[in-house]
Motif scaffolding. Structure first.
Motif, short mmCIF file in Angstrom:
data_model
loop_
_atom_site.label_atom_id
_atom_site.label_comp_id
_atom_site.label_asym_id
_atom_site.label_seq_id
_atom_site.Cartn_x
_atom_site.Cartn_y
_atom_site.Cartn_z
N TYR A 90 10.85 -7.68 -6.95
CA TYR A 90 9.82 -7.49 -5.93
C TYR A 90 9.40 -8.83 -5.32
O TYR A 90 9.27 -8.97 -4.10
CB TYR A 90 8.60 -6.80 -6.54
CG TYR A 90 8.78 -5.32 -6.81
CD1 TYR A 90 9.89 -4.85 -7.48
CD2 TYR A 90 7.82 -4.42 -6.42
CE1 TYR A 90 10.05 -3.50 -7.74
CE2 TYR A 90 7.96 -3.06 -6.68
CZ TYR A 90 9.07 -2.61 -7.34
OH TYR A 90 9.21 -1.28 -7.58
N GLY B 80 6.31 -1.93 -0.90
CA GLY B 80 5.23 -1.13 -1.45
C GLY B 80 3.92 -1.69 -0.91
O GLY B 80 3.90 -2.73 -0.26
N SER C 253 12.30 -0.99 -13.00
CA SER C 253 12.31 0.05 -11.98
C SER C 253 11.75 1.35 -12.56
O SER C 253 11.62 1.51 -13.77
CB SER C 253 13.73 0.27 -11.44
OG SER C 253 14.47 1.05 -12.36
N HIS C 254 11.42 2.29 -11.66
CA HIS C 254 10.83 3.56 -12.09
C HIS C 254 11.81 4.39 -12.90
O HIS C 254 11.45 4.96 -13.92
CB HIS C 254 10.36 4.34 -10.86
CG HIS C 254 9.29 3.64 -10.08
ND1 HIS C 254 7.96 3.74 -10.36
CD2 HIS C 254 9.36 2.80 -9.02
CE1 HIS C 254 7.25 3.01 -9.52
NE2 HIS C 254 8.08 2.42 -8.68
N SER D 70 4.81 -3.57 -8.77
CA SER D 70 4.90 -2.23 -8.22
C SER D 70 3.49 -1.68 -8.00
O SER D 70 2.62 -1.84 -8.84
CB SER D 70 5.66 -1.33 -9.20
OG SER D 70 5.51 0.02 -8.83
N SER E 292 5.99 6.12 -10.33
CA SER E 292 5.71 6.78 -9.06
C SER E 292 5.94 8.29 -9.21
O SER E 292 6.92 8.72 -9.82
CB SER E 292 6.63 6.19 -7.99
OG SER E 292 7.34 7.21 -7.33
N SER F 30 7.42 -2.13 -12.63
CA SER F 30 7.68 -3.54 -12.33
C SER F 30 6.35 -4.27 -12.23
O SER F 30 5.33 -3.65 -11.98
CB SER F 30 8.41 -3.71 -11.01
OG SER F 30 9.70 -3.18 -11.11
N ASP G 212 12.96 -0.77 -6.07
CA ASP G 212 12.13 0.08 -6.93
C ASP G 212 12.94 1.12 -7.68
O ASP G 212 12.47 1.71 -8.62
CB ASP G 212 11.04 0.75 -6.09
CG ASP G 212 11.63 1.56 -4.94
OD1 ASP G 212 12.79 1.27 -4.57
OD2 ASP G 212 10.95 2.45 -4.42
N ASN H 251 0.75 4.04 0.30
CA ASN H 251 1.79 3.22 -0.32
C ASN H 251 2.81 2.71 0.69
O ASN H 251 2.42 2.25 1.75
CB ASN H 251 2.43 3.97 -1.48
CG ASN H 251 3.07 3.03 -2.49
OD1 ASN H 251 3.14 1.83 -2.28
ND2 ASN H 251 3.56 3.56 -3.59
N TYR H 252 4.09 2.86 0.34
CA TYR H 252 5.19 2.18 1.05
C TYR H 252 5.06 2.09 2.57
O TYR H 252 4.50 2.98 3.21
CB TYR H 252 6.49 2.91 0.75
CG TYR H 252 6.93 2.82 -0.68
CD1 TYR H 252 7.83 1.83 -1.07
CD2 TYR H 252 6.48 3.72 -1.63
CE1 TYR H 252 8.26 1.76 -2.39
CE2 TYR H 252 6.89 3.65 -2.95
CZ TYR H 252 7.79 2.65 -3.32
OH TYR H 252 8.20 2.57 -4.61
#
Lengths: 515, 313
Positions: B85, B103, B196-197, B165, B215, B162, B52, B244-245
């Motif tokens: 991912y 995630g 990615s973020h 995500s 995020s 993503s 991520d 989340n994660y």
């Protein structure tokens, strides 16, 4: 009376697509990321030379080269066997019926119609992340492609020699080998070399989608906008690609060109010995590379169960199929016109000046080098996603391939007409157009027809990024693990490429016949 | 002419003789055969994570995690990087990874594909995670007060982080739907996916995209590290919280590493505290104070949203 365009003009015709493109582009460009494009371009001159970066790039390159070489070697051997097995001549001589050849040929059309990237992504699901996946992804479509070319070559050879030997009492296998073997060799050598170049490009591309090697490094550095590191990889890849092309070109000339003006006649069998030596050297090399990569042949047989196939066919039917297929076709057509038309146009524009030819060659080499999805990512910085953006990326890549071919065949063509025209007072561009280009026009267009078919297959690669066509949906379905959708998409893709292959074959046959 | 042949032969012979020197110790064939056996015998815990954030960060963080786990559990632990991912989910299903930092969405996908997989732990910040919508200042977009305001994004160049995500795609898309914004409403007829973020933030800041969704955690750290410039990119809305994660482990770890291994692993991760210098570094890179227990039921809302959006089927 019927009006027909002269061949050299026919070559330039596809470039007309530039006019609508010039009208469309201002509306599509948003210019938001020019600053980043500038950073990317200036980083070309200052690639990162830090030891850490160099080491990881070199390691990645080694993996990519190993994948390419292994995939190529296995596909060549398999392709040769399958090619012989699908040859009408061989079956007719052995059994008297060509029917099995036709059957095998039809079967081989399926692995061929699916791009190595799709094979890679599907095999990844079946076998998990391991180096064998990338190798196998190259082997499957390549072996089928090689088989087709070999069987076409075999069936195009005159059969009189075989018949004569058979009439003399020789058994069928011996007669076939003696009569067709040596005649087949030049074709196999030159096509085999070309496939190695393709394999290097494929291995890089597979890496971009996560199968390891330099491609993965390129994707990751591009994704984190680390342009200096990106260029380290790109320059190194360029060096490898150009030396591979030069090396193969050298071998091709050495082994295939008749010796002209040679003071010394080469001793009998020299070429054969050299070839055997090279082949012998390849075997341990492949084994070593396989070991270095960590390819475990037995791992190919431990398949993971796929998650159960959801049977949500109504939702599969409800996908926007016309838009998806239309997007793919539009993308291919636009990219094909760009690549086919631009190569001769640029050559003509650069003709009068020697100084312009070198940069032209460099641009074409970069086009071959850059995996199209990376180009598409760059273009997205200044253009909106869509058909045009994808087509530009795909077109640029194939322009590199077609441009090199055009330049080489133009250099080989007889300069007589061009010199005559130039002496009669026509300008250098016109002399080139009606001289050399007119000679190579038909073979060039025939190759272009084949290349368009390749582009249709490759369109999946950019449409993943360009957000258009079947490829974009493919990635969505893959990340949702929607197997029913994936299956439908792959089948539609295969059907499209099979139709495309048939059309391009017919067009090619017509071009070559009327020439 | 014979000289040439001899020279060629000598050259080839020499290179053949030198080739084995390039190979690592052990002949090619025996080691090829013994490899698979070796892999079954040695007990290596392979950990992974969805990519991520920038690879540099991941490559710094996860070897530290591997060391710490190895120290506490007494088994060899290696970090296996993956490129996207979906690849992480696939690697988990196919048994290539034993313990993965997923995630919500990818975690639910992985559990659906690998029944019996165990949710191990989440961070203190994961119980109520948030996404932010960000915009380039030259886009004319202003901070909005409620979800309906997201309709301003129609016709803008918009990017997600993503495809899979949770915070950079799933939840933002859920709220965009609530505001009546379809993915085809963005400029160019589709949103972008930067991968990615960090990259999403960089591309919105550069102006390549006018707006994006990332995020909140990464956004905050980009601001505090000075990578995001408030003069160029601003936050326009923050979503409500969602889980989340989390760490997800293979169902068969006890069988492979001994009875009670999964429980020991869970205790080990939950025991990390900032007072221990090694664990402090790991926690800092995770952006958390500590890990807390997590249970699978908490993610059912995410599964529902995933089905609604079509990312879970």
């Amino acid at each position: 009376m019927q009006l027909r365009a002269a061949p050299p003009l026919l070559v330039l015709l596809p470039a007309l697509v530039l006019l609508p493109l010039a009208l469309l582009l201002p509306g599509l460009s948003h210019g938001g990321g020019w600053e980043l494009i500038g950073q990317f371009a200036s980083a070309a001159l200052t690639p990162s030379l830090e030891p850490v970066v160099l080491r990881s790039v070199a390691a990645g390159l080694l993996v990519t080269v190993a994948m390419a070489l292994l995939g190529w070697a296995v596909s060549l051997v398999l392709g040769l066997l399958l090619g012989v097995a699908s040859s009408r001549t061989v079956w007719t001589s052995l059994t008297g019926s060509a029917l099995p050849a036709t059957g095998i040929r039809r079967l081989l059309a399926v692995p061929r119609s699916i791009h190595e990237l799709i094979w890679g992504l599907l095999l990844l699901q079946l076998m998990g992340l391991q180096p064998a996946v990338a190798v196998l992804a190259i082997v499957i479509p390549y072996a089928a492609l090689v088989a087709r070319v070999i069987s076409d070559l075999l069936d195009a050879l005159p059969t009189t020699n075989v018949e004569a030997l058979r009439a003399g009492g020789a058994p069928a296998p011996a007669a076939l080998l003696t009569a067709l073997g040596p005649a087949l060799l030049p074709g196999v050598l030159s096509y085999g070399g070309y496939r190695l170049e393709c394999a290097l490009r494929s291995a890089t591309l597979l890496g971009v989608f996560g199968l390891g090697g330099l491609g993965t490094e390129l994707k990751l550095t591009m994704q984190s906008l680390a342009f200096h590191e990106l260029w380290t990889g790109l320059w190194l890849l360029l060096a490898v690609m150009l030396s591979l092309e030069a090396g193969l070109g050298g071998l091709r000339r050495r082994w295939l060109m008749p010796v002209r003006f040679g003071l010394q006649q080469p001793s009998v069998g020299l070429r054969a010995r050299e070839m055997v030596l090279v082949l012998l050297a390849l075997l341990p090399l492949s084994l070593l590379l396989g070991q270095a990569l960590g390819v475990q042949p037995q791992a190919l047989f431990t398949w993971q169960p796929l998650p159960p196939l959801q049977n949500d066919w109504p939702s599969v039917l409800a996908m926007p199929w016309p838009a998806l297929v239309g997007g793919t076709l539009a993308l291919t057509l636009l990219a094909a016109c760009l690549a086919v038309g631009l190569a001769p146009l640029l050559l003509l524009l650069a003709a009068p000046s020697r100084w312009l030819r070198a940069p032209l060659r460099l641009v074409w080499a970069l086009g071959r080098l850059w995996p199209p999805p990376l180009t598409a990512l760059l273009l997205l910085l200044v253009l909106q996603p869509g058909v045009v953006t994808g087509a530009l990326a795909l077109g640029f890549h194939n322009l590199g391939v077609l441009g090199r071919l055009l330049l080489e065949s133009a250099a080989d063509a007889s300069p007589a007409t061009e010199q005559a025209l130039a002496c009669a007072g026509s300008g250098p561009r016109l002399a080139l157009l009606y001289g050399r280009l007119s000679v190579v026009a038909r073979p060039y267009l025939a190759y272009a027809a084949y290349r368009s078919d390749v582009m249709l297959r490759e369109s999946v690669v950019v449409s993943l990024v360009g957000a258009t066509g079947l490829g974009s949906q493919l990635l969505e379905s893959l990340s949702a693990f929607a197997w029913d959708q994936l299956l439908a998409l792959v089948v539609v893709y295969a059907l499209l490429t099979l139709v495309g292959e048939d059309l391009s074959d017919r067009w090619r046959a017509r071009l070559l016949a009327s020439g | 002419m014979t000289f040439r042949i001899r020279a060629t032969a000598a050259l080839v012979g020499l290179s053949l003789a030198l080739l084995p020197a390039l190979a690592p110790a052990g002949g090619p064939l025996p080691s090829l055969l013994s490899e698979a056996k070796a892999q079954q015998n040695t007990k290596v815990l392979r950990i992974g994570a969805i990519p991520d954030q920038k690879p540099e960060l991941l490559n710094r963080l996860y070897p530290l995690v591997a060391n710490e786990l190895s120290r506490q559990l007494g088994v060899k632990v290696t970090y296996v990087p993956v490129v996207n991912y979906a690849a992480a989910v696939t690697a988990f299903r196919t048994g290539g990874l034993d313990l993965v930092w997923f995630g919500s969405l990818t975690g639910v996908q992985a559990r659906l594909q690998k029944p019996g997989a165990q949710v191990i732990a989440q961070r203190d910040i994961d119980a109520s995670f948030q996404s932010v919508f960000i915009a380039n200042t030259s886009s004319g977009l202003r901070p909005i007060s409620n979800v309906k305001g997201l309709s301003e994004l129609k016709g803008k160049r918009f990017t997600f982080a993503s495809e899979s995500s949770t915070s950079g795609r799933l939840m933002p898309q859920y709220y965009l739907n609530q505001a009546g914004v379809k993915l085809s409403d963005f400029a160019g007829g589709a949103p972008g996916f930067t991968g990615s973020h960090d990259t999403a933030i960089a591309l919105v800041q550069s102006g390549a995209y006018q707006a994006g969704a990332v995020s909140e955690e990464v956004w905050r750290s980009s601001l505090s590290e000075g990578k995001a410039n408030r003069a160029k990119v601003i936050q326009i809305w923050k979503t409500p919280g969602y889980p989340n994660y989390h760490w997800l482990a293979q169902p068969d770890l006890d069988k492979r590493f001994g009875k009670g291994f999964t429980a020991r692993m869970k205790t080990a991760i939950l025991s990390w505290r900032p007072t221990n210098p090694r664990q402090k570094e790991v926690l800092a890179l995770f952006g958390a104070q500590r890990f807390i227990p997590a249970n699978a039921a908490a993610y059912s809302s995410i599964e529902q949203v995933g089905r609604q959006i079509g990312k879970i089927r």
